[in-house]
Design a protein around this motif. Structure first.
Motif, PDB file in Angstrom:
ATOM      1  N   ASN A  60       0.825  -1.206   0.000  1.00  0.00           N
ATOM      2  CA  ASN A  60       0.000   0.000   0.000  1.00  0.00           C
ATOM      3  C   ASN A  60       0.865   1.264   0.000  1.00  0.00           C
ATOM      4  O   ASN A  60       0.582   2.239  -0.712  1.00  0.00           O
ATOM      5  N   GLN A  61       1.924   1.251   0.774  1.00  0.00           N
ATOM      6  CA  GLN A  61       2.827   2.402   0.815  1.00  0.00           C
ATOM      7  C   GLN A  61       3.470   2.663  -0.539  1.00  0.00           C
ATOM      8  O   GLN A  61       3.592   3.814  -0.976  1.00  0.00           O
ATOM      9  N   GLU A  79      -8.103  -0.517   0.483  1.00  0.00           N
ATOM     10  CA  GLU A  79      -8.494  -1.356   1.613  1.00  0.00           C
ATOM     11  C   GLU A  79      -7.650  -1.066   2.843  1.00  0.00           C
ATOM     12  O   GLU A  79      -8.129  -1.192   3.969  1.00  0.00           O
ATOM     13  N   GLU A  80      -6.400  -0.663   2.640  1.00  0.00           N
ATOM     14  CA  GLU A  80      -5.483  -0.500   3.769  1.00  0.00           C
ATOM     15  C   GLU A  80      -5.188   0.955   4.106  1.00  0.00           C
ATOM     16  O   GLU A  80      -4.189   1.267   4.740  1.00  0.00           O
ATOM     17  N   PRO A  98      -4.046  -3.531  -2.073  1.00  0.00           N
ATOM     18  CA  PRO A  98      -2.611  -3.822  -2.131  1.00  0.00           C
ATOM     19  C   PRO A  98      -2.300  -5.303  -2.294  1.00  0.00           C
ATOM     20  O   PRO A  98      -1.371  -5.663  -3.002  1.00  0.00           O
ATOM     21  N   ILE A  99      -3.053  -6.160  -1.616  1.00  0.00           N
ATOM     22  CA  ILE A  99      -2.975  -7.610  -1.859  1.00  0.00           C
ATOM     23  C   ILE A  99      -4.393  -8.149  -1.777  1.00  0.00           C
ATOM     24  O   ILE A  99      -4.996  -8.174  -0.695  1.00  0.00           O
ATOM     25  N   ASP A 100      -4.940  -8.552  -2.899  1.00  0.00           N
ATOM     26  CA  ASP A 100      -6.229  -9.208  -2.914  1.00  0.00           C
ATOM     27  C   ASP A 100      -5.981 -10.709  -2.796  1.00  0.00           C
ATOM     28  O   ASP A 100      -5.303 -11.294  -3.644  1.00  0.00           O
ATOM     29  N   ASP A 216     -15.425  -2.279  -3.393  1.00  0.00           N
ATOM     30  CA  ASP A 216     -14.927  -1.643  -4.613  1.00  0.00           C
ATOM     31  C   ASP A 216     -13.516  -2.107  -4.952  1.00  0.00           C
ATOM     32  O   ASP A 216     -13.193  -2.362  -6.113  1.00  0.00           O
ATOM     33  N   TRP A 217     -12.653  -2.178  -3.942  1.00  0.00           N
ATOM     34  CA  TRP A 217     -11.248  -2.506  -4.219  1.00  0.00           C
ATOM     35  C   TRP A 217     -11.053  -3.951  -4.675  1.00  0.00           C
ATOM     36  O   TRP A 217     -10.085  -4.259  -5.342  1.00  0.00           O
ATOM     37  N   ASP A 218     -11.979  -4.843  -4.314  1.00  0.00           N
ATOM     38  CA  ASP A 218     -11.910  -6.217  -4.808  1.00  0.00           C
ATOM     39  C   ASP A 218     -12.267  -6.305  -6.292  1.00  0.00           C
ATOM     40  O   ASP A 218     -11.855  -7.243  -6.978  1.00  0.00           O
TER      41      ASP A 218
END
Length: 274
Positions: A60-61, A79-80, A98-100, A216-218
Motif C-alpha cells: 500500500n505504501q 483497503e489499507e 494492495p494484496i487481494d 470496490d477494491w476487490d
C-alpha cells in the motif's frame, strides 16, 4: 452525494493512466513478493474477521508513493488506508487493493494479486491485476482490449450442451434453476476475488458467483478487465456496479462470459426472490 455512473470523458488520457498504474502495481508486487513465504507479521481487523499482513501495508505504501503525487487531483480508496469522505467529491480516483487474497498469501498459496483501478464518474476506466507469484499480469483500459501478459484475452463461449465451470459457494450452486443446475461444474475455491474474475475474463472459468459484502477494491480493476474481454459483472438484478459511492460494499453478484450471463442471472434472480 453519490456519483452517477456515466460514460467516460474522452478528453482524459486513460491509456496513460493504465501505464502509470501498471508501473506502480508491478513495483508493489515486487515488494510483496519479498514477504511471500517468509511468515510476515499478521494482524486482524474488522473484529477479527479479516487478516492483514506487513506485506499488505508495504504494498500500500508503494502504491501511494507512486500514484498520489502523480495525479494529485485524483481521490484515493484503498483497503489499507482509512477512508476519506473527500473521495466522494472527486470525479476520478484510484481504487486499490494492495494484496487481494491475503489469506492465500499468508498460507503460501500463489493465487493473490495487486489490484489497481482508475475510476471516473462511477465506472472503471483503467485496471491492472499483477499476480507476481504466478508471473501473470492482466490489464485493460476503457477503449482497449483486455490482456494477459501482453496477449489479448476473451471470455469462453460454451454452447448449450457444455458444462459450465463456475466458482462459487456450494449453497449458491443449489440456488440455480433446476434446468440449469445439472450443467454446473463447481470448481475449487479461488481465494482472491479479483483473480477469480480474471479467470473468467481469460476463459478458464465460465462464471463466478460473489457472496454479499465484496468491496470496490476487490472488483473495480477486474470488472473492467472482464468487460473488455466480453464478460459481464452485475448484481442479481442485472445492473452494472457503480463505484465510489458512500458505501463501497456490494450485494450478491454474478460474473460470467457474455454467452452465459443472461441464463445464469435469470436463474439466480428467480431463486433468490422465491
Amino acid at each position: 452525494m453519490e456519483p452517477e455512473s456515466k460514460a467516460p470523458d474522452d478528453s482524459f488520457n486513460w491509456a496513460g493512466d493504465l501505464e502509470l498504474i501498471r508501473s506502480a502495481a508491478r513495483e508493489a508486487g515486487r515488494i510483496a513478493l519479498g514477504f511471500f513465504g517468509q511468515e510476515p507479521e499478521v494482524w486482524w481487523k474488522n473484529e477479527g474477521r479479516s487478516p492483514v499482513s506487513a506485506a499488505d501495508y508495504a504494498a500500500n505504501q508503494v502504491l501511494e508513493a507512486h500514484l498520489r503525487p502523480a495525479r494529485p487531483s485524483y481521490g484515493w480508496l484503498s483497503e489499507e488506508t482509512d477512508d476519506d469522505p473527500a473521495r466522494l467529491s472527486c470525479e476520478t480516483l484510484f481504487v486499490v487493493d494492495p494484496i487481494d487474497g491475503t489469506r492465500a498469501f499468508i498460507a503460501g498459496k500463489q493465487t493473490w494479486c495487486i489490484s489497481v483501478a482508475v475510476v471516473h464518474k462511477g465506472a472503471p476506466v483503467a485496471g491492472v491485476l499483477v499476480a507476481p507469484a504466478l508471473n501473470e499480469e492482466f490489464t485493460a483500459w476503457i477503449d482497449g482490449p483486455a490482456m494477459r501478459n501482453g496477449e489479448t484475452i476473451t471470455v469462453s463461449n460454451p454452447d448449450a450442451r457444455q458444462h459450465l465451470k463456475v466458482a462459487s459457494a456450494q449453497d449458491m450452486v443449489a440456488r440455480f434453476s433446476p434446468a440449469l443446475r445439472p450443467r454446473i461444474e463447481r470448481v475449487a475455491h479461488v481465494p482472491s476475488l479479483a483473480y477469480r474474475l480474471a479467470l473468467v475474463a481469460d476463459g478458464r472459468l465460465d462464471a463466478t458467483l460473489v457472496l454479499p459484502n465484496s468491496h470496490d477494491w476487490d472488483l473495480a480493476a477486474a470488472d473492467l478487465i472482464l468487460t473488455r474481454a466480453g464478460g459481464r459483472l452485475t448484481d442479481l438484478d442485472g445492473e452494472a456496479l457503480i463505484y465510489n459511492r458512500k458505501s463501497v460494499t456490494h450485494e450478491e453478484l454474478c460474473a460470467a462470459s457474455g454467452a452465459v450471463w443472461p441464463e445464469l442471472v435469470k436463474g439466480l434472480t428467480r431463486i433468490s426472490r422465491s
